[in-house]
Motif scaffolding. Structure first.
Motif, PDB file in Angstrom:
ATOM      1  N   GLN A 166       0.798  -1.230   0.000  1.00 28.05           N
ATOM      2  CA  GLN A 166       0.000   0.000   0.000  1.00 28.05           C
ATOM      3  C   GLN A 166       0.831   1.281   0.000  1.00 28.05           C
ATOM      4  N   ASN A 167       2.107   1.217   0.350  1.00 33.08           N
ATOM      5  CA  ASN A 167       2.870   2.433   0.590  1.00 33.08           C
ATOM      6  C   ASN A 167       3.680   2.946  -0.593  1.00 33.08           C
ATOM      7  N   TYR A 168       3.774   2.190  -1.644  1.00 31.20           N
ATOM      8  CA  TYR A 168       4.648   2.619  -2.733  1.00 31.20           C
ATOM      9  C   TYR A 168       4.026   3.757  -3.538  1.00 31.20           C
ATOM     10  N   ARG A 169       4.806   4.805  -3.756  1.00 24.93           N
ATOM     11  CA  ARG A 169       4.353   5.942  -4.560  1.00 24.93           C
ATOM     12  C   ARG A 169       5.278   6.075  -5.756  1.00 24.93           C
ATOM     13  N   LEU A 170       4.712   5.947  -6.934  1.00 24.23           N
ATOM     14  CA  LEU A 170       5.462   6.001  -8.188  1.00 24.23           C
ATOM     15  C   LEU A 170       5.456   7.424  -8.726  1.00 24.23           C
ATOM     16  N   MET A 171       6.650   7.956  -8.992  1.00 27.19           N
ATOM     17  CA  MET A 171       6.770   9.325  -9.467  1.00 27.19           C
ATOM     18  C   MET A 171       6.668   9.377 -10.989  1.00 27.19           C
ATOM     19  N   ALA A 172       6.067  10.444 -11.492  1.00 26.45           N
ATOM     20  CA  ALA A 172       6.029  10.670 -12.935  1.00 26.45           C
ATOM     21  C   ALA A 172       7.452  10.923 -13.435  1.00 26.45           C
ATOM     22  N   SER A 173       7.730  10.499 -14.657  1.00 28.20           N
ATOM     23  CA  SER A 173       9.072  10.657 -15.212  1.00 28.20           C
ATOM     24  C   SER A 173       8.983  10.622 -16.732  1.00 28.20           C
ATOM     25  N   GLN A 174      10.131  10.581 -17.359  1.00 31.44           N
ATOM     26  CA  GLN A 174      10.187  10.479 -18.813  1.00 31.44           C
ATOM     27  C   GLN A 174       9.450   9.238 -19.307  1.00 31.44           C
ATOM     28  N   HIS A 175       9.498   8.175 -18.515  1.00 33.60           N
ATOM     29  CA  HIS A 175       8.887   6.905 -18.907  1.00 33.60           C
ATOM     30  C   HIS A 175       7.527   6.659 -18.241  1.00 33.60           C
ATOM     31  N   ILE A 176       7.192   7.449 -17.222  1.00 36.25           N
ATOM     32  CA  ILE A 176       5.962   7.245 -16.459  1.00 36.25           C
ATOM     33  C   ILE A 176       5.029   8.434 -16.680  1.00 36.25           C
ATOM     34  N   ARG A 177       3.930   8.220 -17.399  1.00 30.91           N
ATOM     35  CA  ARG A 177       2.955   9.269 -17.671  1.00 30.91           C
ATOM     36  C   ARG A 177       1.688   8.999 -16.850  1.00 30.91           C
TER      37      ARG A 177
END
Length: 254
Positions: free
Chosen positions: A126-137
């Motif tokens: 539940q705790n993982y936060r994925l940051m936006a990036s060049q590859h993550i939209r």
């Protein structure tokens, strides 16, 4: 030696697996017919191929697979043979990731790969936060006229930037209905979203700008949607982690 900034999620979400555990992981996957997903590095996981594990040779860390697709997929050859691929072995909280070279035995025609690179397992779902990036939209749509580019995403919510003049619409506790969420190619219906808070955005000198960061929490999500969202975040996070690891090795080799 160049040191990359440590991902704050890495220390509590991904853990490297001891090779002594490989046999246990593969045997569980065999017994429970847990799905193995494979796709080429640098390619979209929409072209994923599905397999199940037939056997694991512990002396050489070799995994033998068979196609889990339909009849036609079992007749045709894999497009991944001799390519560098991502592998995910998982179901629910049982999630393991690695990269490897996909091969096919010329005599038996069985697909194979070696667990000869680092294998990671997931922790604290539940705790993982994925940051936006060049590859993550990340895109969050409130209605037909309002689409935000997300800064990050977790199974619990997302955040985005608005102009200060729009702050009144996003007061803490404000509820939005029938929203849409996009994570690269994955799309999700979010029945209810509640504004968790908002914060002024500052420039590099610490001065308040005319922008505001808004954090929203997802509510009333079905178990199926939550599971699919977790899988999507999990897969993108693992790919991002692999990219960082390869970049670190490249920089350290200089």
């Amino acid at each position: 030696m160049v040191k990359l900034k440590q991902d704050p999620n890495k220390k509590h979400y991904f853990a490297e697996v001891d090779p002594a555990e490989y046999a246990e992981i593969c045997n569980k996957a065999i017994q429970e017919k847990i799905e193995v997903l494979a796709w080429e590095q640098g390619k979209s996981d929409k072209d994923v191929e599905k397999y199940t594990i037939n056997s694991f040779a512990a002396d050489k860390y070799q995994v033998t697979l068979e196609s889990a697709g339909g009849f036609l997929s079992k007749l045709s050859s894999s497009k991944l043979v001799d390519k560098d691929i991502f592998i995910k072995i998982g179901s629910g909280k049982f999630q393991f990731f690695t990269t490897t070279i996909f091969t096919q035995n010329e005599e038996t025609k069985e697909y194979q790969f070696l667990l000869n690179r680092s294998v990671f397992k997931t922790l604290q779902r539940q705790n993982y936060r994925l940051m936006a990036s060049q590859h993550i939209r990340i895109q969050f749509r409130i209605d037909e006229d309002t689409l935000h580019n997300g800064l990050d995403i977790s199974a619990g919510g997302t955040a985005f930037i608005i102009n200060k003049e729009d702050e009144e619409r996003y007061q803490k506790g404000t509820v939005f209905k029938d929203c849409k969420l996009g994570l690269n190619n994955a799309k999700f219906d979010i029945p209810t979203v509640k504004v968790a808070g908002s914060w002024p955005v500052k420039d590099i000198e610490g001065n308040v700008t005319d922008e505001v960061k808004v954090g929203v929490a997802f509510e009333d999500i079905s178990d199926d949607t939550e599971e699919e969202m977790f899988k999507a975040i999990n897969g993108e996070a693992r790919a991002e982690e692999m990219r960082k690891k390869m970049l670190e090795k490249k920089l350290n080799a200089k």
